[in-house]
Write an enzyme that holds these catalytic residues in place. Structure first.
Site, mmCIF file in Angstrom:
data_model
loop_
_atom_site.group_PDB
_atom_site.id
_atom_site.type_symbol
_atom_site.label_atom_id
_atom_site.label_comp_id
_atom_site.label_asym_id
_atom_site.label_seq_id
_atom_site.Cartn_x
_atom_site.Cartn_y
_atom_site.Cartn_z
ATOM 1 N N SER A 4 1.094 -1.316 0.091
ATOM 2 C CA SER A 4 0.031 0.374 -0.229
ATOM 3 C C SER A 4 0.941 1.235 0.052
ATOM 4 O O SER A 4 0.792 2.526 -0.278
ATOM 5 C CB SER A 4 -1.100 0.213 1.579
ATOM 6 N N LYS A 34 0.256 3.629 -2.621
ATOM 7 C CA LYS A 34 -1.102 4.975 -2.843
ATOM 8 C C LYS A 34 0.070 6.636 -2.556
ATOM 9 O O LYS A 34 -0.542 7.589 -2.988
ATOM 10 C CB LYS A 34 -2.024 4.642 -1.304
ATOM 11 N N SER A 68 -5.920 3.641 3.880
ATOM 12 C CA SER A 68 -5.519 2.821 2.706
ATOM 13 C C SER A 68 -6.763 2.187 1.954
ATOM 14 O O SER A 68 -6.043 0.287 1.608
ATOM 15 C CB SER A 68 -4.586 1.956 3.082
#
Length: 467
Positions: free
Chosen positions: A113, A116, A177
């Site tokens: 993640s 991101k 997230s």
């Protein structure tokens, strides 16, 4: 005859006096001419064109100091022996990009993640360009609805008919997230996830990240790939270019979504009862002094990852740890948090920043004899912060306060100057340790004078040498 002789004598006397007066006037003018080389305060500031030309030349001449995102310390050190559980790690000073510690930092690992952050970076670019705004209402395509995501995907719980702003989506990326938020933002900016992923890969190329590649924006896929070094390089660019992201998004400890204002019209009567509160998985926001970001990530193929940053007394460090161990989420988080704390506490105890521009002049006037202009200005080829090791004083901050800057430059130069050419140095030392030596370069080109200009310039140089 005597009268004629007296007249001739008087004439010779007058001529001699005239010559003496002319000579005295010439000497006075010459002394005044020489004196002009002593008034450095009259040296003109460079024009915009001269500044631009010099910056371009210095970027090409000193790419490692001026253009590279990460670089080694400019002095030798003994590598730290830290107990880091993660398979790959790196620690940098965000002010200058100096690498303070690394462990297998070039191993290729999925970012999970942390990908991101690239989504948010592109969003901030679009906001900066004026093409979108934080308060824009973002349409939610069907593939961004949480119900359509894999069961193990992180989500902020987007749904059909919801009303959500870009600001809320960015919070959903930073805190929850949300893979659903990544899809929504990607589609809003580029029209499709596919086109947005192409944009992500374009940005990695612009930053020189040769080992980073994305196949989707959320980090869910193990086919996304990067290294700790390249993640740290990107994260340095990100926090330096968009520091507001830390306070507005990455330091938020929890979010609740969807609230009443977000609900579809047919669900408004349920009010805030639909809201799901999610805590930021970066628990060091609560326990590490100065921590204000950045992003965690986990998939089985990458282990427990974190890009971490903290600031104390104006000094900011950034670390990345990847492939952290852990058989359970609880165990993985314990290792990840311990590694992050170990790196940050060691950094703040072992280094502090020295800011050259707080201690030196921005430029140094230098006389140019035998040139078409009387002065140039010498400027440091770079003025980035210096990471000072804690080898003196009670704290690293004490050591930074003991750094000395010694400027070495000639009294003048003869026959013109070349823009970007080195004519002096600044040496930064801590005790007997030379931390860095920076060239002092001419900020402009001064053309060579003609033969008479060089003649008088030579005489002026002789006078300046005799002082």
């Amino acid at each position: 005859m005597k009268k004629l002789a007296r007249l001739m004598q008087k004439k010779r006397t007058l001529i001699a006096l005239a010559i003496l007066l002319a000579l005295a006037a010439g000497i006075a003018c010459f002394c005044q001419y020489v004196q002009t080389f002593s008034h450095g305060e009259n040296a003109p500031q460079p024009t915009g064109a001269q500044r631009a030309a010099l910056a371009g030349y210095l970027d090409q001449t000193y790419p490692a100091k001026r253009r590279q995102i990460l670089r080694p310390l400019p002095y030798g050190t003994t590598p730290a022996n830290l107990d880091i559980a993660a398979a790959s790690a790196i620690l940098i000073d965000t002010a200058n990009g100096c690498v303070l510690y690394e462990k297998n930092a070039d191993e290729a690992i999925p970012p999970a993640s942390i990908a991101k952050l690239f989504v948010m970076y592109i969003a901030f670019q679009e906001i900066e360009a004026g093409r979108i705004a934080l308060d824009d209402i973002v349409p939610l395509p069907e593939n961004s609805w949480a119900i359509n995501l894999p069961s193990d995907a992180s989500r902020m719980f987007l749904g059909q008919g919801q009303i959500v702003t870009l600001r809320e989506l960015l919070r959903g990326l930073a805190v929850a997230s949300g893979n659903d938020a990544a899809i929504a933002v990607a589609t809003y900016i580029s029209g499709s996830v596919k086109d947005f992923v192409a944009r992500m890969n374009e940005e990695t190329q612009k930053l020189g990240l040769q080992h980073t590649h994305f196949v989707e924006p959320s980090g869910y896929s193990e086919d996304n790939i990067t290294t700790a070094r390249e993640l740290a390089a990107f994260a340095r660019v990100y926090v330096n270019r968009y520091p507001q992201s830390l306070a507005e998004f990455h330091s938020i400890t929890e979010i609740a979504y969807p609230l009443t204002a977000n609900l579809a019209p047919w669900m408004k009567e349920r009010g805030d009862s639909m809201a799901i509160t999610q805590r930021n998985t970066n628990v060091l926001l609560h326990t590490l002094d100065g921590c204000d970001g950045l992003k965690t990530g986990f998939i089985y193929e990458s282990g427990f990852n974190i890009a971490l940053t903290a600031q104390r007394d104006g000094v900011r460090y950034l670390s990345v740890t990847m492939r952290g161990p852990g058989k359970t989420t609880r165990e993985g988080n314990l290792y990840r948090d311990r590694d992050g704390r170990t790196l940050m506490e060691w950094a703040f105890a072992s280094f502090a920043d020295y800011l050259p521009l707080e201690h030196i002049q921005p430029s140094y006037p230098l006389a140019v004899t035998g040139g078409k202009e009387h002065f140039t200005r010498l400027v440091p080829a770079w003025t980035t912060a210096i990471s000072v090791p804690h080898v003196a004083g009670e704290t690293a901050h004490d050591a930074a306060q003991q750094v000395t800057a010694t400027v070495t430059m000639p009294g003048y130069i003869f026959g013109g100057a070349h823009g970007g050419e080195t004519y002096g140095t600044i040496e930064y030392k801590l005790g007997n340790i030379v931390l860095e030596t920076v060239p002092l370069v001419s900020d402009r080109t001064v053309a060579r004078a003609g033969i008479w200009g060089r003649f008088w310039g030579t005489l002026a140089g002789v006078c300046l040498d005799c002082r």
